[in-house]
Design an enzyme around this catalytic site. Structure first.
Site, PDB file in Angstrom:
ATOM      1  N   ARG A 298      52.391  75.756  45.799  1.00  8.28           N
ATOM      2  CA  ARG A 298      52.775  76.485  44.592  1.00  8.28           C
ATOM      3  C   ARG A 298      51.737  76.193  43.520  1.00  8.28           C
ATOM      4  O   ARG A 298      51.757  75.146  42.883  1.00  8.28           O
ATOM      5  CB  ARG A 298      54.168  76.027  44.144  1.00  8.28           C
ATOM      6  CG  ARG A 298      54.806  76.925  43.103  1.00  8.28           C
ATOM      7  CD  ARG A 298      56.067  76.287  42.560  1.00  8.28           C
ATOM      8  NE  ARG A 298      55.739  75.216  41.623  1.00  8.28           N
ATOM      9  CZ  ARG A 298      56.449  74.114  41.442  1.00  8.28           C
ATOM     10  NH1 ARG A 298      57.517  73.900  42.175  1.00  8.28           N
ATOM     11  NH2 ARG A 298      56.089  73.212  40.544  1.00  8.28           N
ATOM     12  N   HIS A 302      57.171  76.196  38.783  1.00 11.72           N
ATOM     13  CA  HIS A 302      58.353  76.645  39.530  1.00 11.72           C
ATOM     14  C   HIS A 302      58.875  77.947  38.942  1.00 11.72           C
ATOM     15  O   HIS A 302      59.109  78.921  39.653  1.00 11.72           O
ATOM     16  CB  HIS A 302      59.441  75.569  39.482  1.00 11.72           C
ATOM     17  CG  HIS A 302      60.731  76.001  40.091  1.00 11.72           C
ATOM     18  ND1 HIS A 302      60.884  76.201  41.447  1.00 11.72           N
ATOM     19  CD2 HIS A 302      61.929  76.274  39.522  1.00 11.72           C
ATOM     20  CE1 HIS A 302      62.127  76.582  41.696  1.00 11.72           C
ATOM     21  NE2 HIS A 302      62.780  76.638  40.550  1.00 11.72           N
ATOM     22  N   TYR A 311      54.599  66.406  36.284  1.00 11.11           N
ATOM     23  CA  TYR A 311      54.931  65.695  37.520  1.00 11.11           C
ATOM     24  C   TYR A 311      53.899  65.885  38.635  1.00 11.11           C
ATOM     25  O   TYR A 311      54.051  65.309  39.709  1.00 11.11           O
ATOM     26  CB  TYR A 311      56.313  66.133  38.033  1.00 11.11           C
ATOM     27  CG  TYR A 311      56.470  67.635  38.254  1.00 11.11           C
ATOM     28  CD1 TYR A 311      55.995  68.248  39.414  1.00 11.11           C
ATOM     29  CD2 TYR A 311      57.097  68.425  37.314  1.00 11.11           C
ATOM     30  CE1 TYR A 311      56.133  69.600  39.616  1.00 11.11           C
ATOM     31  CE2 TYR A 311      57.253  69.790  37.504  1.00 11.11           C
ATOM     32  CZ  TYR A 311      56.765  70.379  38.653  1.00 11.11           C
ATOM     33  OH  TYR A 311      56.906  71.741  38.851  1.00 11.11           O
TER      34      TYR A 311
END
Length: 407
Positions: A298, A302, A311
Site C-alpha cells: 500500500r 489506508h 507508523y
C-alpha cells in the site's frame, strides 16, 4: 495524481473502455486430484512471478503451469493491461485530490495495488460474480462500472451508485470481511444451479483475520463452492503490520481448510492474471475454492483520514516504489514489444480527459432528498422506519413553519 516516474507515470489512462475478456487458455497440466471434488495446487514457488521488477519475463519450471495461461497474450492485450492500470491510478489520484478539496468525505486509495486488481479483474468472465470491499476501484473498472459511480457513496449522495446485477459486481462492502461470506453463499447457489460460472471475493490482509473470512473458507471447502478468495496483502492493516496478525505466510492458511493457496507477486499484472485464471478455472471445473494471496504494498495511506508516516518507515515505501507495477509493465512494453511513444502520449491525453470528467461529474452530483435515507432499508417496509420518517418530516416542516411565522 500520483503516478510512477514523470514518464511511466504517464499515469493516466483513457475514459472507460468496454469490458473485454480473453478466453482463458487451458494449461498444459492441471491440478492434481486427491479425492472427488478436491485438488491440490501444482508444485508451488514461494512467489509466482512472471515479470520481474526490472520488466523482464521470468520463466521457471515451477511457473510453467501459470505460463500456459498467458503465453498467448498479444502486445495489444499487454497495452490494454497497461492502459487499465494507468487510468485506474489516474482516477484514484483524482478522487484523493477531490477529498482533499472537500468534495468527498473519505477515500480509500489503491495506489500500488493496480496490478493485483487489473490482473485478477481481467481474468474474470462476464458471467462470474465479484464481491469487493471498498478499495477495488481497478476491479470495478474491469467489470465496466463507470468510475464516477464509485464516488457517490464517498460523497454521501447515494448508497452505492450502481446496480450490482448489471455488471455482476456487488456494491462496496464497508464491514470488514463480511463480503467473503456473501460470496461463498452465492457460489454455493451457483453450484446448485449447475452453472459453470465462478465467484471471486476480494479482501485485505487485515480482513483475513476476521471470523467471517475464516468461516467462509470453511463453508467454501466443505461445500466445494466455486469461489476464489483473492487477498491483496498490502502488508498493513491500517497501522498493524502482517507480522502482528499471523505466524505463517497468509496463503498457507488455506491448507488448514483443505484447499490450495498460492502467493503471487501482486505488483506483476501478468502473474496476477495467470494465477487468477487458473484459480477460476479450478472453480468452474468443480475443484472448489482457492486462496490467492497477492503480495503487494500500500504505497499510500489506508484512507485519506490516515497518516502512514506515523507508523511506517519512508525507506520501506521507497523500496517498494522501485517495484511499481506500472513502471514494470512499461519497461517491458518499451523493450519487448512494438509499443511506441505515440501510445503513451495518447494515454496521457486520455488520462487528462478522465480526470476532467471525474471532477465535473462529482461536483455536479445532486444532493439527495431529505427522505432518501429512509428508502431501501427493508425490502417490504417496516413500521419503525415509517414512524421515524414521519417524525423527520414533521421536524423538517417545523423550520418552514418557523420561517413563515417570522415573516
Amino acid at each position: 495524481m500520483t503516478v510512477d516516474s514523470a514518464d511511466s507515470t504517464a499515469a493516466a489512462q483513457k475514459a472507460q473502455q468496454p469490458r473485454k475478456r480473453a478466453a482463458a487458455k487451458k494449461p498444459a497440466k492441471k491440478s492434481v486430484k486427491t479425492s472427488p471434488g478436491r485438488a491440490v495446487a501444482p508444485a508451488q514457488p514461494e512467489l509466482v512471478q512472471l515479470l520481474s521488477p526490472e520488466g523482464e519475463r521470468v520463466r521457471t519450471p515451477e511457473n510453467a503451469v501459470y505460463d500456459a495461461y498467458v503465453d498467448g497474450i498479444t502486445d495489444g492485450e499487454l497495452r490494454d493491461l497497461y492502459r487499465d492500470m494507468v487510468l485506474t491510478r489516474r482516477f484514484d489520484a483524482e478522487a484523493t485530490a477531490l477529498q482533499r478539496q472537500g468534495e468527498l468525505g473519505l477515500w480509500a486509495s489503491l495506489l500500488g495495488q493496480e496490478a493485483a486488481q487489473i490482473g485478477s479483474g481481467r481474468a474474470t468472465r462476464e458471467d462470474d460474480y465479484v464481491f469487493p470491499t471498498y478499495r477495488e476501484h481497478g476491479v470495478a473498472w474491469c467489470r465496466g462500472v463507470d468510475p464516477t459511480n464509485l464516488l457517490g457513496m464517498f460523497r454521501g449522495v447515494n448508497h452505492g451508485g450502481w446496480d450490482p446485477n448489471s455488471n455482476n459486481f456487488h456494491l462496496y462492502t464497508i464491514v470488514i470481511g463480511s463480503q467473503a461470506l456473501h460470496a461463498t453463499g452465492y457460489a454455493m447457489g451457483v453450484a446448485k444451479d449447475g452453472a459453470d460460472s465462478a465467484v471471486i471475493a476480494y479482501f485485505g490482509d487485515g480482513a483475513s483475520s476476521q471470523g467471517d473470512v475464516l468461516e467462509s473458507f470453511n463453508f467454501g471447502a466443505v461445500y466445494n463452492a466455486p469461489v476464489v478468495f483473492f487477498c491483496q496483502n498490502n502488508q498493513w492493516a491500517i497501522s498493524e503490520p502482517t507480522e502482528r496478525q499471523m505466524r505463517v505466510p497468509l496463503y498457507q492458511r488455506a491448507q488448514g481448510f483443505g484447499f490450495p493457496g498460492v502467493r503471487v507477486d501482486g505488483n506483476d499484472v501478468l502473474a496476477c492474471l495467470a494465477v487468477t485464471r487458473w484459480a477460476l478455472e479450478r472453480a468452474r471445473n468443480g475443484e472448489g475454492p482457492t486462496l490467492v494471496e497477492a503480495f503487494t504494498y500500500r504505497m499510500g495511506a489506508h484512507t485519506t483520514s490516515d497518516d502512514p508516516s506515523k507508523y511506517r518507515a519512508d525507506e520501506e515505501r521507497v523500496a517498494w516504489e522501485a517495484k511499481d507495477p506500472i513502471l514494470r509493465l512499461r519497461t517491458y512494453l518499451e523493450s519487448q514489444t512494438d509499443t511506441d511513444e505515440g501510445f503513451f502520449a495518447e494515454l496521457d491525453a486520455e488520462s487528462e480527459a478522465l480526470g476532467k470528467r471525474v471532477r465535473e461529474v462529482v461536483r455536479a452530483m445532486p444532493n439527495p432528498g431529505h427522505l432518501a435515507i429512509f428508502e431501501n432499508v427493508y425490502a417490504d417496509g417496516h413500521a419503525l422506519v415509517d414512524e421515524e420518517r414521519a417524525q423527520f418530516v414533521a421536524y423538517q416542516a417545523s423550520f418552514a413553519d418557523e420561517a413563515a411565522g417570522e415573516a
